[in-house]
Design an enzyme around this catalytic site. Sequence first.
Site, mmCIF file in Angstrom:
data_model
loop_
_atom_site.group_PDB
_atom_site.id
_atom_site.type_symbol
_atom_site.label_atom_id
_atom_site.label_comp_id
_atom_site.label_asym_id
_atom_site.label_seq_id
_atom_site.Cartn_x
_atom_site.Cartn_y
_atom_site.Cartn_z
ATOM 1 C CG ASN A 1 -2.108 0.947 1.066
ATOM 2 O OD1 ASN A 1 -1.955 2.049 0.573
ATOM 3 N ND2 ASN A 1 -3.288 0.521 1.491
ATOM 4 C CG ASP A 2 1.463 3.093 3.679
ATOM 5 O OD1 ASP A 2 0.448 3.740 3.352
ATOM 6 O OD2 ASP A 2 1.569 2.478 4.752
#
Length: 456
Positions: free
Chosen positions: A382-383
């Site tokens: 994700n990040d």
Amino acid sequence: MNLPLYVQLPWFLGALLFIVGLKGMSSPASARQGILRAGVGMVVAVAATFLVPDLHNLGLMALALALGTVGAWLSAKKVKMTDMPQMVAIYNGMGGGAAAAIAAVELARGEAHGLVTVTLAVIGALIGAVSFTGSCVAFAKLQGLLKKAYRLPAQNVVNVLLALLVVGLGAALVLAENAGPGLILAFFALALLLGLVVTLPIGGADMPVVISLFNAFTGLAVGFEGYVLGSPALIIAGIVVGAAGTLLTQLMAKAMNRPISNILFTPISGAAQGGEAIAGSMKELGAIDAAAMMRYAQKVIIVPGYGMAVAHAQHKVWEMTELLEEAGVEVKFAIHPVAGRMPGHMNVLLAEAGVPYDKIFDLEEINAEFGQADVALIIGANDVVNPTARTDKSSPIYGMPILNADQAQNVIVIKRGKGTGYSGVENALFYTDNCRMLYGDAQPMAGEIIQHLKSM
């Protein structure tokens, strides 16, 4: 202490094997041999310690070694690869706790020591105690025993005041000719509390750097206590681990574009945070469409993340890769330095699944290739692929180097749900026109893709 040559030579050999082993661990191809050499070095150093003249409590030493060896062997054989970060964290803590315990015994004995020796004992005790409780918190968070970050009111003020108080008590221990048990207990109690207070507010996004930092702390503590005990083997081993952990921590912090001070005093706690509003909507696709997009592509880059680890999907992902390669598709793996929950987490999982090392690339090696990729397949990350890090100055991850997955012609994201990553920041990539979401756990989703690939 003047030790006989038959003790010093094995210690020197053990130290040499530590260094050679660490050198081997710098490459995946030689890591296994490096670990074995370092392990042999440890056996040699421990065996030589039993040869030290006038040594006491040999029976207790042998019992401790036996219990530790059996316990570590059984736990290491049983631990899942996805749980390896927890194991690394708790072993870091055990090393720091052992160093602190050595200092506690030396200080409690009250025997005459030089100023330098007592100072190093106190510094090692402080670092070791912080590493012990901090690593225990890291273990609890990674294991899911602590579900969220806990931040005190005026957290940074509490951190600084507590640190100053511990340093003051440490200075009192150094200056006292015969420190009483009350002073010693107060020092260790506050040092252990400092490790807890500093680590509790830190969320999952910063955990790889925290584990690396505590690894450096443990090495330094062991090195200092080695000086106190007059053990060259402990000094060298501690310095090597401390130096390697420090360098790794700096590299990890650079990979997140976050100085160590920010990680400790302004942690990303995982709570949703502000940022610019994201336009657009998430667009879903099915496993058959994902399979078709990759089957008829020329180049696919796979970005693994913690979701792949949680789903135990690495073997299915490699099986899928083999099918794509049989169809003439070029497949590469892109690894972000802080993907997962410890340094090298994704590399370890892919190696366990049998992915060749020459297909695994770091951020600097692979980032320029995303623009030529037909598909970027993101599995539980994700990040580390969030383009907000490039554009939104109000975001807590602004400036963090990311994998340029958004530059691929098509992006497929396998994700369990619509939630944010560990930083709590919404991912702008998921809303772009070239991105499609495949919702579900990574292992069954990869299995469905495999079945469709076989039928194409």
